[in-house]
Write an enzyme that holds these catalytic residues in place. Structure first.
Site, PDB file in Angstrom:
ATOM      1  N   GLU A 237      27.121 103.504 -52.905  1.00 42.82           N
ATOM      2  CA  GLU A 237      27.095 104.730 -53.717  1.00 42.82           C
ATOM      3  C   GLU A 237      26.618 105.930 -52.903  1.00 42.82           C
ATOM      4  OE1 GLU A 237      25.880 101.744 -54.354  1.00 42.82           O
ATOM      5  OE2 GLU A 237      25.427 101.462 -56.463  1.00 42.82           O
TER       6      GLU A 237
ATOM      7  N   CYS B 207      21.544 100.861 -57.782  1.00 45.78           N
ATOM      8  CA  CYS B 207      20.097 100.660 -57.645  1.00 45.78           C
ATOM      9  C   CYS B 207      19.368 101.977 -57.920  1.00 45.78           C
ATOM     10  CB  CYS B 207      19.760 100.132 -56.249  1.00 45.78           C
ATOM     11  SG  CYS B 207      19.769 101.408 -54.969  1.00 45.78           S
TER      12      CYS B 207
ATOM     13  N   ASN C 284      28.843  99.508 -48.714  1.00 43.11           N
ATOM     14  CA  ASN C 284      27.502  99.298 -48.167  1.00 43.11           C
ATOM     15  C   ASN C 284      27.587  98.984 -46.678  1.00 43.11           C
ATOM     16  OD1 ASN C 284      28.671  96.883 -49.125  1.00 43.11           O
ATOM     17  ND2 ASN C 284      26.700  95.862 -49.277  1.00 43.11           N
ATOM     18  N   ILE C 285      26.613  99.493 -45.946  1.00 45.95           N
ATOM     19  CA  ILE C 285      26.569  99.311 -44.494  1.00 45.95           C
ATOM     20  C   ILE C 285      25.185  98.768 -44.146  1.00 45.95           C
ATOM     21  CG2 ILE C 285      26.851 100.419 -42.244  1.00 45.95           C
ATOM     22  CD1 ILE C 285      28.423 102.670 -43.700  1.00 45.95           C
ATOM     23  N   GLU C 286      25.142  97.493 -43.807  1.00 48.67           N
ATOM     24  CA  GLU C 286      23.857  96.854 -43.525  1.00 48.67           C
ATOM     25  C   GLU C 286      23.503  96.972 -42.047  1.00 48.67           C
ATOM     26  OE1 GLU C 286      24.188  92.906 -45.223  1.00 48.67           O
ATOM     27  OE2 GLU C 286      24.121  93.745 -47.260  1.00 48.67           O
TER      28      GLU C 286
HETATM   29  N1  THU Z   1      23.942  97.496 -52.641  1.00 48.23           N
HETATM   30  C1  THU Z   1      24.787  98.542 -52.845  1.00 48.23           C
HETATM   31  O1  THU Z   1      25.641  98.853 -52.014  1.00 48.23           O
HETATM   32  N2  THU Z   1      24.673  99.230 -54.015  1.00 48.23           N
HETATM   33  C2  THU Z   1      23.732  98.977 -54.981  1.00 48.23           C
HETATM   34  O2  THU Z   1      23.657  99.691 -55.965  1.00 48.23           O
HETATM   35  C3  THU Z   1      22.831  97.843 -54.830  1.00 48.23           C
HETATM   36  C4  THU Z   1      22.911  97.093 -53.561  1.00 48.23           C
HETATM   37  C5  THU Z   1      24.057  96.748 -51.387  1.00 48.23           C
HETATM   38  C6  THU Z   1      22.897  96.878 -50.463  1.00 48.23           C
HETATM   39  C7  THU Z   1      22.989  95.592 -49.677  1.00 48.23           C
HETATM   40  O3  THU Z   1      23.892  95.797 -48.598  1.00 48.23           O
HETATM   41  C8  THU Z   1      23.613  94.601 -50.632  1.00 48.23           C
HETATM   42  O4  THU Z   1      24.156  95.381 -51.680  1.00 48.23           O
HETATM   43  C9  THU Z   1      22.628  93.609 -51.215  1.00 48.23           C
HETATM   44  O5  THU Z   1      21.511  94.239 -51.732  1.00 48.23           O
END
Ligand code: THU
Length: 135
Positions: free
Chosen positions: A58, A87, A45-47
């Site tokens: 994903e 998600c 994940n990249i925020e």
């Molecule tokens: N996140 C994912 O990478 N995959 C998911 O299926 C659900 C959430 C990440 C997004 C965000 O960076 C962190 O988890 C918290 O929501």
């Protein structure tokens, strides 16, 4: 060569989570997507400070694969400190390419598996042109 094991795929997902950029949620996630030809694409994940621009692990893995011309997938391994399933947004993106995908994660009792169809039974697909004509 033998197909990669679920344990190995989960290990790659955990390693990918180490690259996560998750300073806002402190919830690193890693994904490892096994294509039908045996290639593995990983993602984290990249925020972003503008929170809505965040992308999940994903979709990073999926988009890496598709942008390399790979569109057939077998298994997605997901890793997070607290095990979760993808998600809804990611499930919809995966359903575009891999309606029969296996999704695995490491739960307390070991490897847990669901099908994409179980996780998103009614994925959206664009009605075909002929269906549109009927309406
Ligand atoms: N996140 C994912 O990478 N995959 C998911 O299926 C659900 C959430 C990440 C997004 C965000 O960076 C962190 O988890 C918290 O929501």
């Amino acid at each position: 060569m033998d197909r990669i094991s679920d344990d190995q795929l989960l290990k790659l997902a955990r390693e990918a989570s180490l690259k996560a950029h998750a300073p806002y949620s402190a919830f690193p996630v890693g994904a490892a997507l096994l294509s039908s030809d045996g290639t593995v694409f990983t993602g984290c994940n990249i925020e972003n400070a503008s929170y809505g621009l965040t992308i999940c692990a994903e979709r990073v893995a999926l988009f890496k694969a598709v942008s390399e011309g790979v569109k057939d997938f077998d298994t997605l391994a997901l890793w997070a400190e607290k095990p979760s399933w993808p998600c809804g947004a990611c499930l919809q993106c995966l359903a575009e390419f891999a309606p029969d995908l296996r999704v695995i994660r490491l739960g307390e009792a070991g490897v847990e598996e669901r099908s994409l169809k179980e996780l998103l039974p009614l994925a959206f697909h664009l009605p075909s042109a002929t269906e549109n004509e009927r309406e």
